[in-house]
Write a protein that holds these residues in place. Structure first.
Motif, mmCIF file in Angstrom:
data_model
loop_
_atom_site.group_PDB
_atom_site.id
_atom_site.type_symbol
_atom_site.label_atom_id
_atom_site.label_comp_id
_atom_site.label_asym_id
_atom_site.label_seq_id
_atom_site.Cartn_x
_atom_site.Cartn_y
_atom_site.Cartn_z
ATOM 1 N N UNK A 5 22.719 3.026 -5.159
ATOM 2 C CA UNK A 5 22.608 4.485 -5.065
ATOM 3 C C UNK A 5 21.161 4.937 -5.238
ATOM 4 N N UNK A 6 20.408 4.285 -6.124
ATOM 5 C CA UNK A 6 18.998 4.652 -6.296
ATOM 6 C C UNK A 6 18.230 4.453 -4.998
ATOM 7 N N UNK A 7 18.520 3.368 -4.299
ATOM 8 C CA UNK A 7 17.838 3.105 -3.023
ATOM 9 C C UNK A 7 18.226 4.160 -1.992
ATOM 10 N N UNK A 8 19.504 4.535 -1.951
ATOM 11 C CA UNK A 8 19.929 5.586 -1.019
ATOM 12 C C UNK A 8 19.224 6.900 -1.310
ATOM 13 N N UNK A 9 19.115 7.234 -2.591
ATOM 14 C CA UNK A 9 18.413 8.475 -2.964
ATOM 15 C C UNK A 9 16.948 8.410 -2.537
ATOM 16 N N UNK A 10 16.323 7.243 -2.697
ATOM 17 C CA UNK A 10 14.927 7.081 -2.293
ATOM 18 C C UNK A 10 14.780 7.256 -0.782
ATOM 19 N N UNK A 11 15.705 6.672 -0.020
ATOM 20 C CA UNK A 11 15.658 6.804 1.435
ATOM 21 C C UNK A 11 15.806 8.267 1.836
ATOM 22 N N UNK A 12 16.736 8.966 1.211
ATOM 23 C CA UNK A 12 16.948 10.385 1.525
ATOM 24 C C UNK A 12 15.702 11.199 1.190
ATOM 25 N N UNK A 13 15.103 10.909 0.032
ATOM 26 C CA UNK A 13 13.883 11.623 -0.377
ATOM 27 C C UNK A 13 12.760 11.366 0.629
ATOM 28 N N UNK A 14 12.616 10.110 1.074
ATOM 29 C CA UNK A 14 11.566 9.778 2.038
ATOM 30 C C UNK A 14 11.810 10.435 3.391
ATOM 31 N N UNK A 15 13.063 10.504 3.813
ATOM 32 C CA UNK A 15 13.380 11.125 5.099
ATOM 33 C C UNK A 15 13.082 12.623 5.112
ATOM 34 N N UNK A 16 13.052 13.234 3.934
ATOM 35 C CA UNK A 16 12.736 14.664 3.855
ATOM 36 C C UNK A 16 11.249 14.919 4.073
ATOM 37 N N UNK A 17 10.429 13.905 3.830
ATOM 38 C CA UNK A 17 8.985 14.065 3.977
ATOM 39 C C UNK A 17 8.603 13.916 5.447
ATOM 40 N N UNK A 18 7.545 14.604 5.848
ATOM 41 C CA UNK A 18 7.067 14.373 7.204
ATOM 42 C C UNK A 18 6.272 13.063 7.230
ATOM 43 N N UNK A 19 5.993 12.585 8.419
ATOM 44 C CA UNK A 19 5.371 11.274 8.607
ATOM 45 C C UNK A 19 4.049 11.150 7.847
ATOM 46 N N UNK A 20 3.192 12.150 7.945
ATOM 47 C CA UNK A 20 1.885 12.091 7.289
ATOM 48 C C UNK A 20 2.020 12.117 5.773
ATOM 49 N N UNK A 21 2.899 12.948 5.285
ATOM 50 C CA UNK A 21 3.118 13.038 3.834
ATOM 51 C C UNK A 21 3.644 11.703 3.305
ATOM 52 N N UNK A 22 4.554 11.089 4.034
ATOM 53 C CA UNK A 22 5.122 9.802 3.625
ATOM 54 C C UNK A 22 4.046 8.719 3.625
ATOM 55 N N UNK A 23 3.215 8.677 4.658
ATOM 56 C CA UNK A 23 2.150 7.677 4.746
ATOM 57 C C UNK A 23 1.158 7.844 3.601
ATOM 58 N N UNK A 24 0.824 9.086 3.274
ATOM 59 C CA UNK A 24 -0.099 9.349 2.168
ATOM 60 C C UNK A 24 0.505 8.867 0.856
ATOM 61 N N UNK A 25 1.769 9.163 0.648
ATOM 62 C CA UNK A 25 2.445 8.746 -0.583
ATOM 63 C C UNK A 25 2.492 7.218 -0.682
ATOM 64 N N UNK A 26 2.828 6.547 0.414
ATOM 65 C CA UNK A 26 2.880 5.086 0.413
ATOM 66 C C UNK A 26 1.516 4.482 0.111
ATOM 67 N N UNK A 27 0.447 5.067 0.649
ATOM 68 C CA UNK A 27 -0.903 4.580 0.376
ATOM 69 C C UNK A 27 -1.248 4.732 -1.099
ATOM 70 N N UNK A 28 -0.852 5.854 -1.681
ATOM 71 C CA UNK A 28 -1.126 6.073 -3.106
ATOM 72 C C UNK A 28 -0.351 5.072 -3.950
ATOM 73 N N UNK A 29 0.914 4.853 -3.623
ATOM 74 C CA UNK A 29 1.729 3.887 -4.375
ATOM 75 C C UNK A 29 1.128 2.495 -4.255
ATOM 76 N N UNK A 30 0.704 2.128 -3.060
ATOM 77 C CA UNK A 30 0.093 0.810 -2.866
ATOM 78 C C UNK A 30 -1.172 0.673 -3.699
ATOM 79 N N UNK A 31 -1.985 1.708 -3.738
ATOM 80 C CA UNK A 31 -3.204 1.683 -4.547
ATOM 81 C C UNK A 31 -2.860 1.504 -6.025
ATOM 82 N N UNK A 32 -1.871 2.240 -6.498
ATOM 83 C CA UNK A 32 -1.466 2.139 -7.897
ATOM 84 C C UNK A 32 -0.871 0.775 -8.207
ATOM 85 N N UNK A 33 -0.156 0.190 -7.258
ATOM 86 C CA UNK A 33 0.425 -1.132 -7.477
ATOM 87 C C UNK A 33 -0.654 -2.210 -7.468
ATOM 88 N N UNK A 34 -1.696 -2.000 -6.700
ATOM 89 C CA UNK A 34 -2.787 -2.969 -6.615
ATOM 90 C C UNK A 34 -3.551 -3.046 -7.942
#
Length: 102
Positions: free
Chosen positions: A53-82
């Motif tokens: 269910x957590x993964x489904x909620x994450x997918x739904x949350x990501x689908x609400x974002x537009x493409x650019x917003x999602x890409x920016x968020x993923x880049x930030x998460x990757x930076x923080x994970x690095x």
């Protein structure tokens, strides 16, 4: 001071409009609760079928974002994970480390 009687025509119109607005809001609140219950049921069904269910909620949350917003968020998460080395055990992470060392 609060008026306890509505004697003018304007007061009657205001009272009727307020009552109508309140009733509409109450109906919408009931519909919102019914929808929330329906969504809860769907998540329960998904969980019952073995889905995360957590993964489904994450997918739904990501689908609400537009493409650019999602890409920016993923880049930030990757930076923080690095930063704490969380990507070191992936092929991309190893390549980045090798490039940084070289």
């Amino acid at each position: 001071m609060v008026a306890t009687e509505w004697t003018s025509d304007a007061g009657r119109v205001s009272r009727d409009q307020i009552r109508a607005l309140v009733e509409r809001i109450e109906r919408l609140e009931e519909e919102k609760k019914a929808l929330a219950d329906d969504i809860k049921d769907v998540f329960a069904e998904a969980k019952g079928n073995g889905y995360d269910v957590k993964a489904l909620r994450a997918v739904i949350r990501l689908r609400k974002q537009d493409k650019d917003e999602r890409a920016e968020h993923e880049a930030i998460v990757e930076t923080y994970m690095h930063a704490p080395g969380m990507l070191a055990d992936t092929p991309l992470g190893r390549a980045a480390i090798e490039r940084a060392v070289a």
